[in-house]
Enzyme design. Structure first.
Site, PDB file in Angstrom:
ATOM      1  N   LYS A  16       0.698  -1.192   0.021  1.00  0.00           N
ATOM      2  CA  LYS A  16       0.058  -0.148   0.117  1.00  0.00           C
ATOM      3  C   LYS A  16       0.884   1.159   0.084  1.00  0.00           C
ATOM      4  O   LYS A  16       0.793   2.132  -0.710  1.00  0.00           O
ATOM      5  CB  LYS A  16      -0.729  -0.253   1.393  1.00  0.00           C
ATOM      6  CG  LYS A  16      -1.883  -1.158   1.142  1.00  0.00           C
ATOM      7  CD  LYS A  16      -2.790  -1.247   2.534  1.00  0.00           C
ATOM      8  CE  LYS A  16      -1.828  -1.549   3.860  1.00  0.00           C
ATOM      9  NZ  LYS A  16      -1.545  -3.052   3.844  1.00  0.00           N
ATOM     10  N   GLY A  40       3.000  -0.911   8.987  1.00  0.00           N
ATOM     11  CA  GLY A  40       4.297  -0.457   8.438  1.00  0.00           C
ATOM     12  C   GLY A  40       4.168  -0.383   6.856  1.00  0.00           C
ATOM     13  O   GLY A  40       4.146  -1.677   6.044  1.00  0.00           O
ATOM     14  N   HIS A  41       4.035   0.819   6.241  1.00  0.00           N
ATOM     15  CA  HIS A  41       4.199   1.201   5.058  1.00  0.00           C
ATOM     16  C   HIS A  41       5.399   1.465   4.330  1.00  0.00           C
ATOM     17  O   HIS A  41       5.740   2.831   4.960  1.00  0.00           O
ATOM     18  CB  HIS A  41       2.883   2.278   4.587  1.00  0.00           C
ATOM     19  CG  HIS A  41       1.531   1.545   5.302  1.00  0.00           C
ATOM     20  ND1 HIS A  41       0.557   2.590   5.002  1.00  0.00           N
ATOM     21  CD2 HIS A  41       1.404   0.435   5.510  1.00  0.00           C
ATOM     22  CE1 HIS A  41      -0.648   1.626   5.399  1.00  0.00           C
ATOM     23  NE2 HIS A  41      -0.167   0.487   5.673  1.00  0.00           N
ATOM     24  N   GLN A 222      -3.495  -2.478   7.159  1.00  0.00           N
ATOM     25  CA  GLN A 222      -3.810  -3.591   7.517  1.00  0.00           C
ATOM     26  C   GLN A 222      -4.319  -4.386   5.919  1.00  0.00           C
ATOM     27  O   GLN A 222      -4.126  -3.693   4.981  1.00  0.00           O
ATOM     28  CB  GLN A 222      -4.594  -4.052   8.554  1.00  0.00           C
ATOM     29  CG  GLN A 222      -3.890  -3.795   9.947  1.00  0.00           C
ATOM     30  CD  GLN A 222      -3.843  -2.496  10.218  1.00  0.00           C
ATOM     31  OE1 GLN A 222      -4.880  -1.902  10.372  1.00  0.00           O
ATOM     32  NE2 GLN A 222      -2.711  -1.897  10.505  1.00  0.00           N
TER      33      GLN A 222
HETATM   34  P1  GDP Z   1       2.216  -2.252   3.053  1.00  0.00           P
HETATM   35  O1  GDP Z   1       1.994  -2.472   4.445  1.00  0.00           O
HETATM   36  O2  GDP Z   1       0.903  -2.646   2.270  1.00  0.00           O
HETATM   37  O3  GDP Z   1       2.332  -0.941   2.736  1.00  0.00           O
HETATM   38  O4  GDP Z   1       3.229  -3.009   2.507  1.00  0.00           O
HETATM   39  P2  GDP Z   1       4.855  -3.371   3.357  1.00  0.00           P
HETATM   40  O5  GDP Z   1       5.610  -2.055   3.231  1.00  0.00           O
HETATM   41  O6  GDP Z   1       4.630  -3.618   4.728  1.00  0.00           O
HETATM   42  O7  GDP Z   1       5.383  -4.530   2.447  1.00  0.00           O
HETATM   43  C1  GDP Z   1       5.604  -4.576   1.161  1.00  0.00           C
HETATM   44  C2  GDP Z   1       6.955  -4.843   0.883  1.00  0.00           C
HETATM   45  O8  GDP Z   1       7.272  -5.168  -0.458  1.00  0.00           O
HETATM   46  C3  GDP Z   1       7.962  -3.738   1.042  1.00  0.00           C
HETATM   47  O9  GDP Z   1       9.148  -4.145   1.561  1.00  0.00           O
HETATM   48  C4  GDP Z   1       8.089  -2.859  -0.098  1.00  0.00           C
HETATM   49  O10 GDP Z   1       9.085  -2.307  -0.445  1.00  0.00           O
HETATM   50  C5  GDP Z   1       7.981  -4.042  -1.003  1.00  0.00           C
HETATM   51  N1  GDP Z   1       7.263  -3.732  -2.467  1.00  0.00           N
HETATM   52  C6  GDP Z   1       6.323  -3.012  -2.673  1.00  0.00           C
HETATM   53  N2  GDP Z   1       5.936  -3.297  -4.032  1.00  0.00           N
HETATM   54  C7  GDP Z   1       6.828  -4.384  -4.399  1.00  0.00           C
HETATM   55  C8  GDP Z   1       6.980  -5.025  -5.884  1.00  0.00           C
HETATM   56  O11 GDP Z   1       6.265  -4.793  -6.763  1.00  0.00           O
HETATM   57  N3  GDP Z   1       8.137  -5.919  -5.890  1.00  0.00           N
HETATM   58  C9  GDP Z   1       9.010  -6.262  -4.687  1.00  0.00           C
HETATM   59  N4  GDP Z   1       9.859  -6.935  -5.229  1.00  0.00           N
HETATM   60  N5  GDP Z   1       8.927  -5.495  -3.685  1.00  0.00           N
HETATM   61  C10 GDP Z   1       7.856  -4.578  -3.268  1.00  0.00           C
HETATM   62  P1  IMO Z   2       0.061  -2.824   7.362  1.00  0.00           P
HETATM   63  O1  IMO Z   2      -0.679  -1.649   7.088  1.00  0.00           O
HETATM   64  C1  IMO Z   2       0.360  -7.247   8.396  1.00  0.00           C
HETATM   65  C2  IMO Z   2      -1.584  -8.150  12.206  1.00  0.00           C
HETATM   66  C3  IMO Z   2      -0.549  -8.832  13.288  1.00  0.00           C
HETATM   67  C4  IMO Z   2      -1.652  -9.771  13.916  1.00  0.00           C
HETATM   68  C5  IMO Z   2      -2.952  -8.883  13.753  1.00  0.00           C
HETATM   69  C6  IMO Z   2      -3.445  -8.147  15.035  1.00  0.00           C
HETATM   70  O2  IMO Z   2       1.664  -3.034   7.294  1.00  0.00           O
HETATM   71  O3  IMO Z   2      -0.476  -3.809   6.133  1.00  0.00           O
HETATM   72  P2  IMO Z   2      -2.874  -5.565  16.052  1.00  0.00           P
HETATM   73  O4  IMO Z   2      -1.473  -5.305  16.250  1.00  0.00           O
HETATM   74  O5  IMO Z   2      -3.668  -5.201  15.028  1.00  0.00           O
HETATM   75  O6  IMO Z   2      -3.296  -6.023  17.301  1.00  0.00           O
HETATM   76  O7  IMO Z   2      -2.468  -7.281  15.374  1.00  0.00           O
HETATM   77  O8  IMO Z   2      -2.842  -8.337  12.636  1.00  0.00           O
HETATM   78  N1  IMO Z   2      -1.299  -6.927  11.256  1.00  0.00           N
HETATM   79  C7  IMO Z   2      -0.563  -6.781  10.407  1.00  0.00           C
HETATM   80  N2  IMO Z   2      -0.012  -7.575   9.487  1.00  0.00           N
HETATM   81  N3  IMO Z   2       0.316  -5.953   7.936  1.00  0.00           N
HETATM   82  C8  IMO Z   2      -0.111  -4.936   8.972  1.00  0.00           C
HETATM   83  O9  IMO Z   2      -0.434  -3.753   8.604  1.00  0.00           O
HETATM   84  C9  IMO Z   2      -0.635  -5.250  10.310  1.00  0.00           C
HETATM   85  N4  IMO Z   2      -1.140  -4.691  11.244  1.00  0.00           N
HETATM   86  C10 IMO Z   2      -1.491  -5.887  11.905  1.00  0.00           C
HETATM   87  O10 IMO Z   2       0.364  -9.379  12.942  1.00  0.00           O
HETATM   88  O11 IMO Z   2      -1.540 -10.997  13.208  1.00  0.00           O
HETATM   89 MG    MG Z   3       3.070  -3.335   6.022  1.00  0.00          MG
END
Ligand code: GDP
Ligand code: IMO
Ligand code: MG
Length: 420
Positions: A16, A40-41, A222
């Site tokens: 995201k 964690g975005h 999430q």
């Molecule tokens: P979010 O929580 O939905 O914002 O996603 P996260 O940041 O937690 O996890 C996505 C991970 O995949 C991060 O480490 C990004 O840098 C990485 N990422 C996002 N898009 C791509 C993609 O198209 N390819 C690869 N290899 N990594 C990606």
């Molecule tokens: P983003 O926005 C992935 C998961 C936790 C746990 C459950 C409940 O980065 O996609 P909480 O801390 O909300 O009580 O945890 O939800 N969880 C996530 N898993 N991405 C997240 O956020 C999450 N936020 C919570 O690992 O299973």
């Molecule tokens: Mg995340």
């Protein structure tokens, strides 16, 4: 104009942050509507990776307004750390970021309670990020919470201690050891930093901007399968992560919403406990984890990995009213001879397309195999230049879901993206 909504269709971490950052130039306002520092975005540009927890992913674009909405639970200690690590000076950030006076505060007691509850659950633990999310939303629903607008009250300190005493009273039942001193100090520093920002009734501002024709993007946290109502309860988070949550989390009526962008990975991941029908426990799962760098952005935990789950994706599309799909991380699948997609389940011996209500059901995925591709696709910038097998994979998903895939992310960097 209408407010577009972007959210995750799986168990979070679909990418995201990366996509919101990449499409922010098309918007005037980027607003987070639920969740808190459990998110964690990640986003990447100029070879630097940033991880955002509370702050919307449009923050790196000067001239864009970012809003932390009323649906978010805000931890001042995390907020302070995030602002300090962001890069741009505070004087610049106060111009780009506004906070809803109605956003509930995560108090230090919430964090301790989160850990105490999880510890107490033993094997049945949720796998929470331990950021205090559950207890903070509990106090909100119980009408006990402190909200961001309260920090200006003369009796704020007294209110804080009243809440802390109540949390300590509950904690006595849990024989749970904790040390709060350093955290609490950081929390109060966060309160002082918050006071430099505009804390207002953001619902007026957002609706006014929509009326004026400004483009607003609501950013989810999430994912749909972690939604408090529609996820695999109790292994969920404590907010509505679905599109309806954007209305309640920002104060925007459904009639003023527009596109719903649903993001999904080319495979599935999940952090924490709970059902995951297509989970792989073999070297294929390990390969996805390694190639996809599937380790939590907030907690660093290894993510569980598995094949794409179409019944779950269709369910997410249904409850969100997704109008456009965004595919991320197909680059991670390069090098596989064949790729599997779960097209239905056998639940307790009976074939079904529905996600089961009970977490005790035995769910066996039924797979369809599609040809893989060998090419590295991160440098590719046009749909037609993608390998045939990947285009077939995308068309297969479009046919199965009836929704077009309009953006394909081919790497973590802002530039590694294909718009169709
Ligand atoms: P979010 O929580 O939905 O914002 O996603 P996260 O940041 O937690 O996890 C996505 C991970 O995949 C991060 O480490 C990004 O840098 C990485 N990422 C996002 N898009 C791509 C993609 O198209 N390819 C690869 N290899 N990594 C990606
Ligand atoms: P983003 O926005 C992935 C998961 C936790 C746990 C459950 C409940 O980065 O996609 P909480 O801390 O909300 O009580 O945890 O939800 N969880 C996530 N898993 N991405 C997240 O956020 C999450 N936020 C919570 O690992 O299973
Ligand atoms: Mg995340």
């Amino acid at each position: 104009m209408r407010m577009d909504i972007l959210l995750g269709l799986q168990w979070g971490d679909e990418g995201k942050g990366k996509i919101v950052d990449a499409i922010s130039p098309e918007y005037d306002v980027i607003a987070r509507f639920q969740g808190g520092p459990n998110a964690g975005h990640s986003l990447e540009f100029n070879n630097v990776k940033h991880i955002l927890h509370l702050i919307p992913s449009g923050i790196f674009h000067p001239g864009k307004l970012n809003i932390i909405g009323n649906g978010v639970v805000l931890d001042p200690a995390v907020f302070r750390k995030e602002i300090e690590e962001l890069g741009p000076p505070v004087e610049e950030l106060v111009k780009r970021l506004i906070i809803s006076s109605r956003a509930n505060l995560i108090l230090p007691g919430h964090r301790i309670l989160d850990s105490a509850y999880e510890h107490h659950k033993g094997n049945l633990k949720i796998g929470s990020t331990l950021k205090g999310i559950g207890p903070a939303y509990t106090d909100k629903a119980a009408r006990n919470a402190l909200r961001t607008g309260d920090i200006f009250r003369k009796d704020f300190l007294k209110l804080y201690h009243d809440h802390m005493n109540e949390h300590l009273r509950i904690l006595k039942n849990y024989s749970f050891a904790y040390d709060n001193e350093e955290y609490e100090a950081g929390w109060f520093e966060g309160i002082e930093l918050l006071k430099k920002f505009r804390i207002i009734n953001t619902e007026y501002l957002i609706n006014k901007m929509i009326e004026e024709g400004k483009r607003v993007l609501a950013e989810g946290a999430q994912g749909t399968l972690l939604d408090i109502d529609f996820g695999s309860y109790p292994f969920v988070t404590s907010s509505n992560t679905i599109s309806a949550g954007a209305c309640t989390g920002l104060g925007v009526p459904p009639a003023r919403t527009g596109e719903v962008f649903g993001i999904f990975k080319a495979y599935c991941t999940r952090v924490g406990s709970g059902p995951f029908p297509t989970e792989l426990f073999d070297e294929t799962g390990e390969r996805l984890r390694k190639r996809g760098c599937e380790f939590g952005s907030t907690t660093g935990r290894p993510r569980r990995c598995g094949w794409l789950d179409l019944p779950a994706l269709k369910f997410a599309i249904m409850v969100n009213g997704v109008s456009r799909l965004i595919l991320t991380k197909p680059d991670v699948l390069s090098g596989f001879d064949a790729i599997k997609v779960c097209t239905s389940y056998i639940i307790d011996g009976i074939r079904s397309d529905e996600l089961p209500f009970s977490n005790d059901s035995v769910v066996e995925p039924v797979y369809q195999e599609l040809p893989g591709w060998q090419e590295e696709i991160s440098p590719v910038r046009g749909f037609k230049a993608l390998p045939d097998s990947l285009r077939k994979y995308i068309r297969f998903i479009e046919e199965e879901t009836g929704i077009p895939v309009t953006i394909i992310s081919v790497g973590p960097d802002r530039e590694e993206i294909i718009f169709r």
